[in-house]
Design a protein around this motif. Structure first.
Motif, PDB file in Angstrom:
ATOM      1  N   TRP A   1       4.693   5.402 -17.091  1.00  0.00           N
ATOM      2  CA  TRP A   1       5.684   4.960 -16.118  1.00  0.00           C
ATOM      3  C   TRP A   1       5.860   3.446 -16.213  1.00  0.00           C
ATOM      4  O   TRP A   1       5.045   2.731 -16.801  1.00  0.00           O
ATOM      5  N   THR A   2       6.951   2.962 -15.620  1.00  0.00           N
ATOM      6  CA  THR A   2       7.241   1.528 -15.614  1.00  0.00           C
ATOM      7  C   THR A   2       7.165   1.013 -14.184  1.00  0.00           C
ATOM      8  O   THR A   2       7.774   1.586 -13.279  1.00  0.00           O
ATOM      9  N   VAL A   3       6.408  -0.058 -13.978  1.00  0.00           N
ATOM     10  CA  VAL A   3       6.258  -0.654 -12.651  1.00  0.00           C
ATOM     11  C   VAL A   3       7.233  -1.825 -12.530  1.00  0.00           C
ATOM     12  O   VAL A   3       7.234  -2.746 -13.360  1.00  0.00           O
ATOM     13  N   LEU A   4       8.047  -1.769 -11.496  1.00  0.00           N
ATOM     14  CA  LEU A   4       9.038  -2.813 -11.225  1.00  0.00           C
ATOM     15  C   LEU A   4       8.865  -3.307  -9.796  1.00  0.00           C
ATOM     16  O   LEU A   4       8.131  -2.720  -9.002  1.00  0.00           O
ATOM     17  N   ALA A   5       9.553  -4.389  -9.479  1.00  0.00           N
ATOM     18  CA  ALA A   5       9.631  -4.877  -8.106  1.00  0.00           C
ATOM     19  C   ALA A   5      11.090  -5.127  -7.774  1.00  0.00           C
ATOM     20  O   ALA A   5      11.864  -5.583  -8.627  1.00  0.00           O
TER      21      ALA A   5
ATOM     22  N   GLY B   1      10.407  -8.281  -3.999  1.00  0.00           N
ATOM     23  CA  GLY B   1       9.037  -8.141  -4.469  1.00  0.00           C
ATOM     24  C   GLY B   1       8.351  -6.840  -4.138  1.00  0.00           C
ATOM     25  O   GLY B   1       7.152  -6.680  -4.432  1.00  0.00           O
ATOM     26  N   ASN B   2       9.050  -5.882  -3.543  1.00  0.00           N
ATOM     27  CA  ASN B   2       8.448  -4.581  -3.228  1.00  0.00           C
ATOM     28  C   ASN B   2       8.288  -3.764  -4.507  1.00  0.00           C
ATOM     29  O   ASN B   2       9.268  -3.457  -5.180  1.00  0.00           O
ATOM     30  N   GLU B   3       7.047  -3.403  -4.822  1.00  0.00           N
ATOM     31  CA  GLU B   3       6.777  -2.669  -6.043  1.00  0.00           C
ATOM     32  C   GLU B   3       7.285  -1.227  -5.954  1.00  0.00           C
ATOM     33  O   GLU B   3       7.273  -0.619  -4.891  1.00  0.00           O
ATOM     34  N   PHE B   4       7.705  -0.699  -7.096  1.00  0.00           N
ATOM     35  CA  PHE B   4       8.044   0.721  -7.207  1.00  0.00           C
ATOM     36  C   PHE B   4       7.875   1.133  -8.658  1.00  0.00           C
ATOM     37  O   PHE B   4       7.763   0.283  -9.550  1.00  0.00           O
ATOM     38  N   CYS B   5       7.821   2.430  -8.907  1.00  0.00           N
ATOM     39  CA  CYS B   5       7.615   2.934 -10.259  1.00  0.00           C
ATOM     40  C   CYS B   5       8.792   3.799 -10.692  1.00  0.00           C
ATOM     41  O   CYS B   5       9.332   4.572  -9.898  1.00  0.00           O
ATOM     42  N   VAL B   6       9.162   3.666 -11.949  1.00  0.00           N
ATOM     43  CA  VAL B   6      10.103   4.587 -12.580  1.00  0.00           C
ATOM     44  C   VAL B   6       9.263   5.529 -13.438  1.00  0.00           C
ATOM     45  O   VAL B   6       8.696   5.121 -14.457  1.00  0.00           O
ATOM     46  N   LEU B   7       9.152   6.768 -12.999  1.00  0.00           N
ATOM     47  CA  LEU B   7       8.257   7.721 -13.656  1.00  0.00           C
ATOM     48  C   LEU B   7       8.864   8.285 -14.921  1.00  0.00           C
ATOM     49  O   LEU B   7      10.099   8.388 -15.055  1.00  0.00           O
TER      50      LEU B   7
ATOM     51  N   ARG C   1       0.823  -1.219   0.000  1.00  0.00           N
ATOM     52  CA  ARG C   1       0.000   0.000   0.000  1.00  0.00           C
ATOM     53  C   ARG C   1       0.855   1.267   0.000  1.00  0.00           C
ATOM     54  O   ARG C   1       0.335   2.367  -0.153  1.00  0.00           O
ATOM     55  N   VAL C   2       2.157   1.102   0.204  1.00  0.00           N
ATOM     56  CA  VAL C   2       3.091   2.231   0.170  1.00  0.00           C
ATOM     57  C   VAL C   2       4.234   1.833  -0.757  1.00  0.00           C
ATOM     58  O   VAL C   2       4.781   0.730  -0.641  1.00  0.00           O
ATOM     59  N   HIS C   3       4.609   2.725  -1.671  1.00  0.00           N
ATOM     60  CA  HIS C   3       5.745   2.424  -2.540  1.00  0.00           C
ATOM     61  C   HIS C   3       6.465   3.705  -2.931  1.00  0.00           C
ATOM     62  O   HIS C   3       5.976   4.816  -2.694  1.00  0.00           O
ATOM     63  N   LEU C   4       7.627   3.538  -3.526  1.00  0.00           N
ATOM     64  CA  LEU C   4       8.436   4.663  -3.980  1.00  0.00           C
ATOM     65  C   LEU C   4       8.271   4.861  -5.479  1.00  0.00           C
ATOM     66  O   LEU C   4       8.164   3.900  -6.239  1.00  0.00           O
ATOM     67  N   ASP C   5       8.250   6.133  -5.902  1.00  0.00           N
ATOM     68  CA  ASP C   5       8.317   6.510  -7.305  1.00  0.00           C
ATOM     69  C   ASP C   5       9.676   7.150  -7.548  1.00  0.00           C
ATOM     70  O   ASP C   5      10.083   8.055  -6.791  1.00  0.00           O
ATOM     71  N   LEU C   6      10.375   6.707  -8.583  1.00  0.00           N
ATOM     72  CA  LEU C   6      11.686   7.260  -8.900  1.00  0.00           C
ATOM     73  C   LEU C   6      11.577   8.294 -10.013  1.00  0.00           C
ATOM     74  O   LEU C   6      10.795   8.142 -10.953  1.00  0.00           O
TER      75      LEU C   6
END
Length: 247
Positions: A108-112, A116-122, A70-75
Motif C-alpha cells: 500500500w501507499t501512505v499519503l497525507a 497532514g492527515n495520514e491515509f493509505c491507498v491499498l 491514531r485513526v485514518h482512512l484506507d482507500l
C-alpha cells in the motif's frame, strides 16, 4: 437500543479546502450547510447516508501535530493500475507521501492530505470490492480484543474477525467500509484529530444510549465543547467519539 456510526469527523484549520480535497479524492460531493464542511456520496445532501460514512470537517484553530493520527482512512482500489492512477491523482490534488514507520516493500501507499492527515491507498483486495472508495476506517490500539468487546456492544455493526492483532467490524447490512482496530505499538499521546460520530435510531433515547456506553467502559470527555447537543466520550483506550442528537 443501538447506535450506528454515521460519519467520520476530522478537525481542520480550513474545512472548505481539506473537504474539497477529499470530495475530489473520493468522487463525492462537498456540502457546506454551516460552519462545517461535509463530504458524502451523491449530488444531493443526504444525512445520514444509509450505506456509507460521510466525512464532516470541523473548524479548529490548531494545525495537526507531528504525531501520527491514531485513526485514518484506507482507500480501496480495483487493480494495480487503478492504485497507481489514484496515487498520482491524489498527489496532483495536493497529497504528499508520508512515512509512519512502514517498510519500503509494503503493497500500500501512505499519503497525507493537505493538512497532514495520514491515509493509505491499498492494493486491490477482494474483501474491499464492494465497500465504495473508503475501504476501512482504521484505529490504532493496544488491545484489539478489548476494542472488539467494547465497540461490538457500542454499535450495531457485526464483528467479522477478532485476533490478538486486529478486530474487524462492518455494517450488518454488508455495505460501506469496515471498521478495523489494529494492534499498534505506542499509546495515545495527543487528542484525536479524527474520530467517529454515532447516532441513535429514531425512537431511541440518546441519554439512555450514553448511559449504556458508560456502563460498557466509556468515559466522559471535556474538550471545551461547552453546552452542545452531542455528548463527547472516550472508549476504554481513550479514543474520542461523539454521540449525536437526533434532529
Amino acid at each position: 437500543m443501538a447506535l450506528r456510526p454515521v460519519q467520520v469527523n476530522i478537525k481542520a484549520v480550513d474545512p472548505s479546502a481539506v473537504g474539497g480535497f477529499w470530495a475530489e479524492a473520493l468522487g463525492w460531493s462537498l456540502h457546506e450547510p454551516g460552519v462545517t464542511a461535509y463530504v458524502g456520496p451523491g449530488g444531493d445532501f443526504a444525512w445520514p447516508h444509509p450505506d456509507f460514512l460521510g466525512i464532516d470537517f470541523v473548524p479548529v484553530p490548531e494545525p495537526k501535530s507531528a504525531a501520527k493520527n491514531r485513526v485514518h482512512l484506507d482507500l480501496a482500489t480495483t487493480s494495480a493500475a487503478h492504485q497507481a492512477e489514484l496515487v498520482a491523482r491524489l498527489e496532483a490534488l495536493g497529497a504528499t507521501r508520508a512515512q509512519v514507520g512502514q517498510s519500503d516493500d509494503v503493497p500500500w501507499t501512505v499519503l497525507a492530505d493537505p493538512e497532514g492527515n495520514e491515509f493509505c491507498v491499498l492494493e486491490p483486495r477482494e474483501v474491499h470490492r464492494d465497500t465504495g472508495p473508503v475501504a476501512t476506517v482504521l484505529v490504532d490500539c493496544v488491545d484489539p480484543r478489548a476494542m472488539a468487546r467494547f465497540w461490538g456492544e457500542a454499535v450495531d455493526w457485526t464483528l467479522h474477525e477478532v485476533t490478538d492483532e486486529h478486530a474487524v467490524l462492518r455494517s450488518a447490512a454488508g455495505v460501506g467500509p469496515y471498521l478495523e482496530f489494529l494492534r499498534t505499538p505506542g499509546a495515545k499521546t495527543v487528542p484525536d484529530r479524527v474520530h467517529l460520530d454515532l447516532l441513535p435510531y429514531p425512537g431511541d433515547d440518546k441519554e439512555a444510549e450514553v448511559d449504556r456506553l458508560r456502563a460498557l467502559g466509556a468515559t466522559d470527555l471535556d474538550l471545551g465543547q461547552g453546552d452542545v447537543p452531542w455528548t463527547v466520550l472516550a472508549d476504554p483506550e481513550g479514543h474520542e467519539f461523539c454521540v449525536l442528537a437526533l434532529s
